[in-house]
Design a protein around this motif. Structure first.
Motif, PDB file in Angstrom:
ATOM      1  N   ALA A 266       0.834  -1.201   0.000  1.00 33.65           N
ATOM      2  CA  ALA A 266       0.000   0.000   0.000  1.00 33.65           C
ATOM      3  C   ALA A 266       0.870   1.253   0.000  1.00 33.65           C
ATOM      4  O   ALA A 266       0.536   2.259  -0.639  1.00 33.65           O
ATOM      5  N   ALA A 267       1.992   1.194   0.717  1.00 32.56           N
ATOM      6  CA  ALA A 267       2.924   2.327   0.726  1.00 32.56           C
ATOM      7  C   ALA A 267       3.453   2.589  -0.687  1.00 32.56           C
ATOM      8  O   ALA A 267       3.479   3.733  -1.159  1.00 32.56           O
ATOM      9  N   LYS A 268       3.842   1.515  -1.366  1.00 23.24           N
ATOM     10  CA  LYS A 268       4.311   1.663  -2.747  1.00 23.24           C
ATOM     11  C   LYS A 268       3.176   2.135  -3.651  1.00 23.24           C
ATOM     12  O   LYS A 268       3.404   2.851  -4.628  1.00 23.24           O
ATOM     13  N   GLY A 269       1.951   1.720  -3.297  1.00 20.82           N
ATOM     14  CA  GLY A 269       0.787   2.143  -4.069  1.00 20.82           C
ATOM     15  C   GLY A 269       0.581   3.644  -4.026  1.00 20.82           C
ATOM     16  O   GLY A 269       0.170   4.250  -5.021  1.00 20.82           O
ATOM     17  N   VAL A 270       0.863   4.254  -2.878  1.00 20.53           N
ATOM     18  CA  VAL A 270       0.748   5.716  -2.754  1.00 20.53           C
ATOM     19  C   VAL A 270       1.719   6.395  -3.715  1.00 20.53           C
ATOM     20  O   VAL A 270       1.370   7.353  -4.410  1.00 20.53           O
ATOM     21  N   TYR A 271       2.940   5.879  -3.763  1.00 19.08           N
ATOM     22  CA  TYR A 271       3.939   6.431  -4.691  1.00 19.08           C
ATOM     23  C   TYR A 271       3.481   6.262  -6.143  1.00 19.08           C
ATOM     24  O   TYR A 271       3.567   7.199  -6.949  1.00 19.08           O
ATOM     25  N   LEU A 272       2.985   5.075  -6.468  1.00 17.27           N
ATOM     26  CA  LEU A 272       2.545   4.813  -7.843  1.00 17.27           C
ATOM     27  C   LEU A 272       1.345   5.667  -8.234  1.00 17.27           C
ATOM     28  O   LEU A 272       1.191   6.019  -9.405  1.00 17.27           O
TER      29      LEU A 272
ATOM     30  N   SER B 132       9.172   6.306   4.717  1.00 21.50           N
ATOM     31  CA  SER B 132      10.594   6.624   4.541  1.00 21.50           C
ATOM     32  C   SER B 132      11.455   5.368   4.506  1.00 21.50           C
ATOM     33  O   SER B 132      12.668   5.437   4.651  1.00 21.50           O
ATOM     34  N   ASP B 133      10.824   4.203   4.324  1.00 24.93           N
ATOM     35  CA  ASP B 133      11.560   2.939   4.362  1.00 24.93           C
ATOM     36  C   ASP B 133      12.442   2.727   3.127  1.00 24.93           C
ATOM     37  O   ASP B 133      13.498   2.116   3.216  1.00 24.93           O
TER      38      ASP B 133
ATOM     39  N   LEU C  25      12.582   5.261  -3.464  1.00 23.26           N
ATOM     40  CA  LEU C  25      11.235   5.769  -3.735  1.00 23.26           C
ATOM     41  C   LEU C  25      11.020   7.148  -3.112  1.00 23.26           C
ATOM     42  O   LEU C  25      10.342   7.996  -3.700  1.00 23.26           O
ATOM     43  N   VAL C  26      11.590   7.382  -1.934  1.00 22.56           N
ATOM     44  CA  VAL C  26      11.460   8.709  -1.316  1.00 22.56           C
ATOM     45  C   VAL C  26      12.150   9.753  -2.190  1.00 22.56           C
ATOM     46  O   VAL C  26      11.623  10.846  -2.419  1.00 22.56           O
ATOM     47  N   ASN C  27      13.322   9.398  -2.693  1.00 24.58           N
ATOM     48  CA  ASN C  27      14.036  10.290  -3.608  1.00 24.58           C
ATOM     49  C   ASN C  27      13.196  10.549  -4.856  1.00 24.58           C
ATOM     50  O   ASN C  27      13.066  11.686  -5.321  1.00 24.58           O
TER      51      ASN C  27
ATOM     52  N   LYS D 174      18.467  16.001   1.744  1.00 25.67           N
ATOM     53  CA  LYS D 174      18.092  14.808   2.506  1.00 25.67           C
ATOM     54  C   LYS D 174      18.891  13.590   2.057  1.00 25.67           C
ATOM     55  O   LYS D 174      19.232  12.723   2.854  1.00 25.67           O
ATOM     56  N   PHE D 175      19.187  13.538   0.761  1.00 25.87           N
ATOM     57  CA  PHE D 175      19.921  12.398   0.211  1.00 25.87           C
ATOM     58  C   PHE D 175      21.226  12.867  -0.424  1.00 25.87           C
ATOM     59  O   PHE D 175      21.540  12.529  -1.557  1.00 25.87           O
ATOM     60  N   GLU D 176      21.973  13.654   0.327  1.00 25.16           N
ATOM     61  CA  GLU D 176      23.178  14.275  -0.225  1.00 25.16           C
ATOM     62  C   GLU D 176      24.245  13.263  -0.639  1.00 25.16           C
ATOM     63  O   GLU D 176      25.092  13.561  -1.485  1.00 25.16           O
ATOM     64  N   LYS D 177      24.197  12.054  -0.073  1.00 32.13           N
ATOM     65  CA  LYS D 177      25.186  11.035  -0.441  1.00 32.13           C
ATOM     66  C   LYS D 177      24.675  10.113  -1.546  1.00 32.13           C
ATOM     67  O   LYS D 177      25.389   9.214  -1.990  1.00 32.13           O
TER      68      LYS D 177
END
Length: 224
Positions: A100-106, A132-133, A137-139, A168-171
């Motif tokens: 469901a979390a991935k569904g929100v992104y999709l 944020s797992d 996907l967060v990026n 947030k994802f500087e690396k």
């Protein structure tokens, strides 16, 4: 000559600690029999609920995963609305599952492809706020949210989102890409100093990335 065994008296039996404990335990059970039965039933009921909850959760994960697979297939066939319908149903019915979390992104991605940038913005933001797992996907959600704002000509907001994602994802290897997008949107918003700062970070901090040359070119044009 063998000595006859000494007979144990009833008093000695009663005074034996183990025997005494045994009879006290029996007395306690008789006295609290109903409470003990109720407690045992409560423990069994709790155990049953835990087992059923675990089974229900596994079933929900399985159903949500199946729905996610179907939605991905519909998207691959350019049937965006069909994918959206599946995802909306899945997100509502299987909230709390990984799928469901991935569904929100999709959903954010599907609405973006459909050209509904306000809803795309809503679901990308929801993914960023609630999940944020998965750093990839967060990026991607930061990139999608920025793009959704950009499509609505909200260039300053888009630039700030891109820059926030890069920090947030500087690396992460995608950070310089987000900074380049931030610089471009800051230019569109006429925030030249901020645009220069983004390009400068790419040049100095991500010198090995493929974006360094572009950053140097854009910065040179702004300084001309």
């Amino acid at each position: 000559m063998l000595k006859p065994h000494k007979k144990i008296t009833k008093r000695q039996i009663k005074e034996d600690p183990l025997v005494t404990y045994y009879f006290k335990t029996l007395d306690f059970i008789r006295e609290h029999q109903q409470k003990i039965y109720i407690g045992a039933i409560a423990v069994l009921a709790l155990l049953f609920m835990v087992i059923m909850f675990s089974k229900s959760k596994r079933s929900a994960e399985l159903n949500a995963s199946e729905a996610l697979t179907k939605a991905n297939y519909e998207l691959s066939q350019s049937r965006t609305q069909e994918a959206i319908d599946i995802l909306l149903n899945m997100v509502d019915n299987y909230s709390g599952t990984k799928s469901a979390a991935k569904g929100v992104y999709l959903l954010g991605k599907a609405y973006f492809e459909k050209g509904d940038y306000e809803k795309a913005q809503m679901y990308f933001k929801r993914y960023i706020d609630d999940y944020s797992d998965d750093p990839i996907l967060v990026n991607g959600a930061y990139s999608g949210l920025g793009a959704s704002l950009e499509q609505q000509n909200k260039f300053l907001e888009a630039a700030e989102i891109y820059e926030k994602g890069a920090k947030k994802f500087e690396k992460n290897f995608l950070a310089p890409r987000l900074l380049m997008k931030a610089g471009r949107c800051y230019q569109r918003a006429n925030k030249i100093a901020k645009a220069k700062a983004c390009y400068q970070i790419v040049i100095e901090k991500y010198a090995e990335s493929k974006f360094k040359n572009d950053a140097e070119l854009y910065l040179a044009k702004l300084n001309a």
